[in-house]
Design a protein around this motif. Structure first.
Motif, short mmCIF file in Angstrom:
data_model
loop_
_atom_site.label_atom_id
_atom_site.label_comp_id
_atom_site.label_asym_id
_atom_site.label_seq_id
_atom_site.Cartn_x
_atom_site.Cartn_y
_atom_site.Cartn_z
N PRO A 34 0.77 -1.24 0.00
CA PRO A 34 0.00 0.00 0.00
C PRO A 34 0.81 1.30 0.00
CG PRO A 34 0.08 -0.88 2.20
CD PRO A 34 0.79 -1.88 1.32
N LEU A 35 1.99 1.31 -0.61
CA LEU A 35 2.81 2.53 -0.60
C LEU A 35 2.64 3.39 -1.86
CD1 LEU A 35 6.01 1.16 1.15
CD2 LEU A 35 4.16 2.54 2.13
N GLY A 36 1.67 3.07 -2.68
CA GLY A 36 1.31 3.93 -3.78
C GLY A 36 1.95 3.60 -5.12
N VAL A 37 1.29 4.06 -6.17
CA VAL A 37 1.82 3.90 -7.53
C VAL A 37 3.12 4.68 -7.63
CG1 VAL A 37 1.41 4.42 -9.97
CG2 VAL A 37 -0.44 3.51 -8.56
N GLY A 38 4.12 4.06 -8.23
CA GLY A 38 5.42 4.69 -8.39
C GLY A 38 6.45 4.23 -7.38
N THR A 39 6.03 3.42 -6.42
CA THR A 39 6.97 2.91 -5.42
C THR A 39 7.63 1.65 -5.94
OG1 THR A 39 5.65 3.85 -3.62
CG2 THR A 39 7.20 2.09 -3.05
N GLN A 121 4.36 6.32 5.94
CA GLN A 121 4.38 4.91 5.54
C GLN A 121 3.50 4.06 6.46
OE1 GLN A 121 8.65 4.13 5.32
NE2 GLN A 121 8.57 4.45 3.10
N VAL A 122 3.55 4.30 7.75
CA VAL A 122 2.70 3.56 8.68
C VAL A 122 1.23 3.82 8.38
CG1 VAL A 122 1.99 3.37 11.11
CG2 VAL A 122 4.42 3.38 10.51
N GLU A 123 0.88 5.08 8.16
CA GLU A 123 -0.50 5.45 7.82
C GLU A 123 -0.95 4.74 6.55
OE1 GLU A 123 -4.20 7.61 7.21
OE2 GLU A 123 -3.05 7.10 9.00
N MET A 124 -0.07 4.68 5.55
CA MET A 124 -0.43 4.02 4.30
C MET A 124 -0.63 2.52 4.52
SD MET A 124 1.89 6.16 1.57
CE MET A 124 0.97 5.67 0.09
N PHE A 125 0.20 1.91 5.34
CA PHE A 125 0.02 0.49 5.66
C PHE A 125 -1.26 0.28 6.46
CE2 PHE A 125 4.29 -0.42 4.22
CZ PHE A 125 4.15 -1.71 3.73
N ASP A 126 -1.54 1.18 7.41
CA ASP A 126 -2.76 1.05 8.20
C ASP A 126 -4.01 1.13 7.33
OD1 ASP A 126 -1.31 0.70 10.52
OD2 ASP A 126 -1.66 2.74 11.29
N ARG A 127 -3.98 1.95 6.31
CA ARG A 127 -5.14 2.08 5.42
C ARG A 127 -5.30 0.89 4.48
NH1 ARG A 127 -5.90 8.29 3.33
NH2 ARG A 127 -5.94 9.28 5.38
N ARG A 128 -4.21 0.20 4.21
CA ARG A 128 -4.23 -1.03 3.39
C ARG A 128 -4.85 -0.84 2.02
NH1 ARG A 128 -6.01 -4.34 8.52
NH2 ARG A 128 -3.95 -4.86 9.32
N ILE A 129 -4.53 0.28 1.38
CA ILE A 129 -5.05 0.53 0.03
C ILE A 129 -3.91 0.26 -0.95
CG2 ILE A 129 -6.04 2.22 -1.55
CD1 ILE A 129 -7.12 3.68 0.99
N SER A 130 -3.97 -0.87 -1.60
CA SER A 130 -2.93 -1.23 -2.57
C SER A 130 -3.14 -0.47 -3.86
CB SER A 130 -2.94 -2.74 -2.83
OG SER A 130 -2.53 -3.42 -1.66
#
Length: 149
Positions: A34-39, A121-130
């Motif tokens: 879930p770290l976003g497009v472009g990672t 990064q933690v927030e993005m993992f917590d949201r779990r939006i791949s």
């Protein structure tokens, strides 16, 4: 290692868009988490659990591959910053190391209440939006084309 998910992902090229770049010692593909497009993710071709276990040639080549990945992400995304972080734990157990090369834009920080750094990064993992698989695969294609020769 047959039970290592990272080793399997390299062998089968399971990430969105497949292999972006491969060297003698390193494999680069798009992040499926879930770290976003472009990672991008940079993984040693062989199973390595600790940075201290890298062979000299792997360590030397790593610097070049990290710089190239950051340059590609910068050229394609024009972020305020590119984060480079080491990840290796799976269920609190050290696993196959991999480096995350993540473009971070003001818009991405704003989407997450201004968080940045590890808190983003933690927030993005917590949201779990791949990332959308088609968008990630398209980014992988552009990254392959932009990779320095």
């Amino acid at each position: 290692m047959s039970d290592c998910g990272t080793c399997k992902s390299i062998a089968l090229e399971t990430a969105y868009g497949g292999c972006i770049h491969r060297t003698e010692h390193w494999f680069v593909d798009h992040c499926i988490g879930p770290l976003g497009v472009g990672t991008l993710i940079i993984k040693p071709n062989r199973h390595v659990v600790h940075v201290s276990d890298l062979q000299a040639a792997e360590a030397v080549e790593l610097g070049v591959v990290l710089q190239q990945a950051a340059a590609v992400v910068t050229a394609l995304e024009r972020p305020e910053q590119v984060y480079v972080t080491l990840w290796s734990h799976m269920h609190a157990v050290p696993g196959h190391i991999h480096f995350v090369v993540q473009p971070v834009t003001r818009a991405r920080m704003d989407e997450h209440e201004g968080r940045h750094g590890v808190r983003l990064q933690v927030e993005m993992f917590d949201r779990r939006i791949s990332p959308d698989p088609a968008e990630a695969a398209a980014f992988a294609d552009r990254a392959r084309e932009a990779w320095p020769s």
